[in-house]
Each structure stands twice: as structure tokens, then as C-alpha cells.
Scaffold this active site. Structure first.
Site, PDB file in Angstrom:
ATOM      1  CG  HIS A 170      -0.164   0.043   2.536  1.00 45.09           C
ATOM      2  ND1 HIS A 170       0.360  -1.076   3.106  1.00 45.09           N
ATOM      3  CD2 HIS A 170       0.160   1.068   3.365  1.00 45.09           C
ATOM      4  CE1 HIS A 170       0.956  -0.755   4.246  1.00 45.09           C
ATOM      5  NE2 HIS A 170       0.858   0.547   4.420  1.00 45.09           N
ATOM      6  NE  ARG A 190      10.910   4.310   3.175  1.00 52.68           N
ATOM      7  CZ  ARG A 190      11.891   4.968   3.829  1.00 52.68           C
ATOM      8  NH1 ARG A 190      13.113   5.048   3.352  1.00 52.68           N
ATOM      9  NH2 ARG A 190      11.621   5.554   4.972  1.00 52.68           N
TER      10      ARG A 190
HETATM   11 ZN    ZN Z   1       1.107   1.484   6.348  1.00 52.73          ZN
END
Ligand code: ZN
Length: 314
Positions: A170, A190
Site C-alpha cells: 500500500h 519500504r
Molecule cells: Zn502502512
């Protein structure tokens, strides 16, 4: 007075932050690059402060450890949820959070399942899940850096709600203003950062291998149930193993019975008052409060929208 705890949170500066926490919520932000307001938090160094009643001036962290009865005597050491407002004036990195099992093994932390209630007036979009439904295919696309073929871009508008289970890829995108309710965890992997450079001129760190391990192919779709009773419009936004989230929209008066030990509230629009026994308190946009185990019944009157979160585990 311990039945209602009003809270003041802490701000976090982010490279993608902005000034809407001041412009739209009148919070006293320290500069124009504020990305997050940790409104209800007992996280280390980021705990919110109680601003009323017997515990005025204490942190939620202290109160949660000192007076467990207020929270129904949970067995867990730390407060299970974290509630934030996020102001994104730029795109955030594409990320994924580990589930409880992976987070506990690798990070000594809870996992991070979260959910988003969209607050921005102007439509925006988010990255929410994948275009493929096979993990191997997803990993191949990551290895080939074919982001457009991998990531699902979903339009958003005010009042939309998204459940983001741990393992869901997301990203919050530019223009988003979001109320986030999540497991109290700060573990983020990440996956991709648009090849952007940080303040130091270097590419920001990625966690590609951990991301690949954390990614799950999930169907996050949940049916939102709605209900109208007198002056109250209720939407049950999610009811999962970590939290239940409700939107309570009210024009007029409504008497509530509280069955769970404690509830977290965000007033995201309008104003009114909440009555508990003999006492009544003004509430308005931007206020955050907890109704503790001492509160069994309460009345709300006014014209306002509240989002209520009820934690499920300790
Ligand atoms: Zn998040």
C-alpha cells in the site's frame, strides 16, 4: 474524573508532510512539513497526554500502566492501538507491514494491520494491493521493477474506508488526508520509493527482501454495514480480530450504551457535546478522547461525525 480522557498528541515531521493539520484542524504544528499527528498513542517517546480530569498532565503510557481498570484490566503491557491523522502533500513510499508472526520473529514487535478513513475533500488516490493474485508473479514483477504492472491505484474520496491487513502492499498518495487506526506498531518495509533522494542526496533505504517475505495476496474487501436509528446514522466500517471501527454521524441527540471496556473517538467534523452522568463536555472537529470502563452510558448531541475504534486484543 476518569470516565472520559481527552488527549493531546505529538507531531512528526516528514519529507512528504504539509500544513493541513493546522489549516483544517487548527492544531499548533511547529512547521509546514508535518506529516503525522499521533493523536492516541502510548508509543515510546510519542505518547499522547491526557488534558482533563484526575489524570491531567500524565501520558497515556503512564495511565495505561497505572490504572488498568480503566481499560477493563487487559493483560497486555502496552496499549494495543495507535490513532493518527496523516497529511500527505507528496506521495509516500510503497510499503508493506509484517503480520504478528513475522514482526515478532524479526523485530520483537506486534505486526501492523491498519485501516484508513479518508478525510480529504478533493479526490485523491492510494496504492491498495496488487494487480496480480499470485505471490510468485508479484515477486517476479518486483524483481523486474515493473511497478505499473504490479500496483493497484485506487481513487479515493472523503468518507471512503480501506482495511489494510498486514501483508497488503500500500501507499498513501499526494493530496491524501487520512485518519489511520492501526495496531500499535511502527514496523514498515519500504518496497519502492519512486527512486527519490532524501535530504542528504542519497536514495532512501529500501527493504526489498523483507517486503517480499511480508507480502500476502489478500482480499481486503469487507462489507460496510449501515444502520439508521433516530438521529443517528451508523456505519460499521470494519470488525476484524484487532479492532472494530464505527462511523457515528449525528444531527440531534442520541443515547448510547457502551458494552466494550473502552473506546477511542475522533471527532472529524462538526461540533456538539457529550454527556456522561452529571457532566457534559464540548466536542468539536479535531478532538480525540477515550471513554473508559467507568463510562457505561453517554449522550451525544449536536451535528457532528465521530469515528470510534474499539480494540479487540491486549
Ligand atoms: Zn502502512
Amino acid at each position: 474524573m476518569k470516565d472520559i480522557l481527552f488527549l493531546k498528541g505529538k507531531f512528526q515531521e516528514k519529507i512528504w508532510g504539509g500544513s493541513r493539520l493546522k489549516d483544517e484542524f487548527a492544531y499548533p504544528i511547529p512547521n509546514e512539513k508535518i506529516g503525522e499527528y499521533w493523536a492516541i498513542s502510548d508509543m515510546d517517546k510519542m505518547s499522547s497526554t491526557i488534558i482533563n480530569g484526575d489524570y491531567k498532565g500524565l501520558s497515556l503510557r503512564e495511565v495505561y500502566r497505572k490504572d488498568k481498570e480503566l481499560f477493563g484490566n487487559p493483560t497486555g503491557k502496552s496499549f494495543p492501538l495507535l490513532v493518527k491523522i496523516i497529511d500527505a502533500s507528496d506521495d509516500l513510499s510503497i510499503q508493506v507491514h509484517p503480520d504478528d508472526k513475522m514482526a515478532s520473529k524479526l523485530e520483537g514487535s506486534r505486526g501492523k494491520t491498519e485501516c484508513w478513513y479518508i478525510l480529504n475533500d478533493k479526490p485523491s488516490s492510494i496504492i491498495y494491493g496488487l494487480k496480480v493474485d499470485d505471490k510468485k508473479e508479484a515477486v517476479d514483477l518486483i524483481d523486474q521493477k515493473r511497478w505499473d504492472d504490479l500496483l493497484r491505484d485506487v481513487p479515493t474520496k472523503k468518507g471512503d474506508f480501506f482495511f489494510v491487513r498486514a501483508g497488503t502492499v500500500h501507499a498513501i498518495k499526494k493530496g491524501s488526508l487520512i485518519l489511520e487506526i492501526q495496531q500499535a506498531s511502527d514496523i514498515t518495509y519500504r518496497l519502492y520509493d519512486y527512486d527519490r533522494k532524501g535530504k542528504d542526496g542519497k536514495l532512501r533505504d529500501l527493504h526489498i527482501e523483507k517486503s517480499k517475505e511480508a507480502i500476502k495476496i489478500l482480499d481486503n474487501k469487507e462489507e460496510i454495514r449501515t444502520l439508521t436509528d433516530g438521529d443517528l446514522n451508523l456505519r460499521i466500517l470494519t470488525d476484524n480480530e484487532y479492532f472494530k471501527v464505527l462511523e457515528k454521524k449525528l444531527t440531534g441527540t442520541y443515547n448510547f450504551t457502551k458494552e466494550n471496556p473502552y473506546s477511542l473517538f475522533a471527532c472529524i467534523d462538526g461540533e456538539g457535546q457529550i454527556g456522561l452522568g452529571q457532566n457534559s463536555y464540548k466536542i468539536g472537529k479535531g478532538d480525540f478522547f477515550i471513554l473508559t470502563n467507568l463510562c457505561k452510558n453517554y449522550t451525544i448531541e449536536g451535528s457532528l461525525t465521530l469515528v470510534e475504534a474499539i480494540g479487540k486484543n491486549s
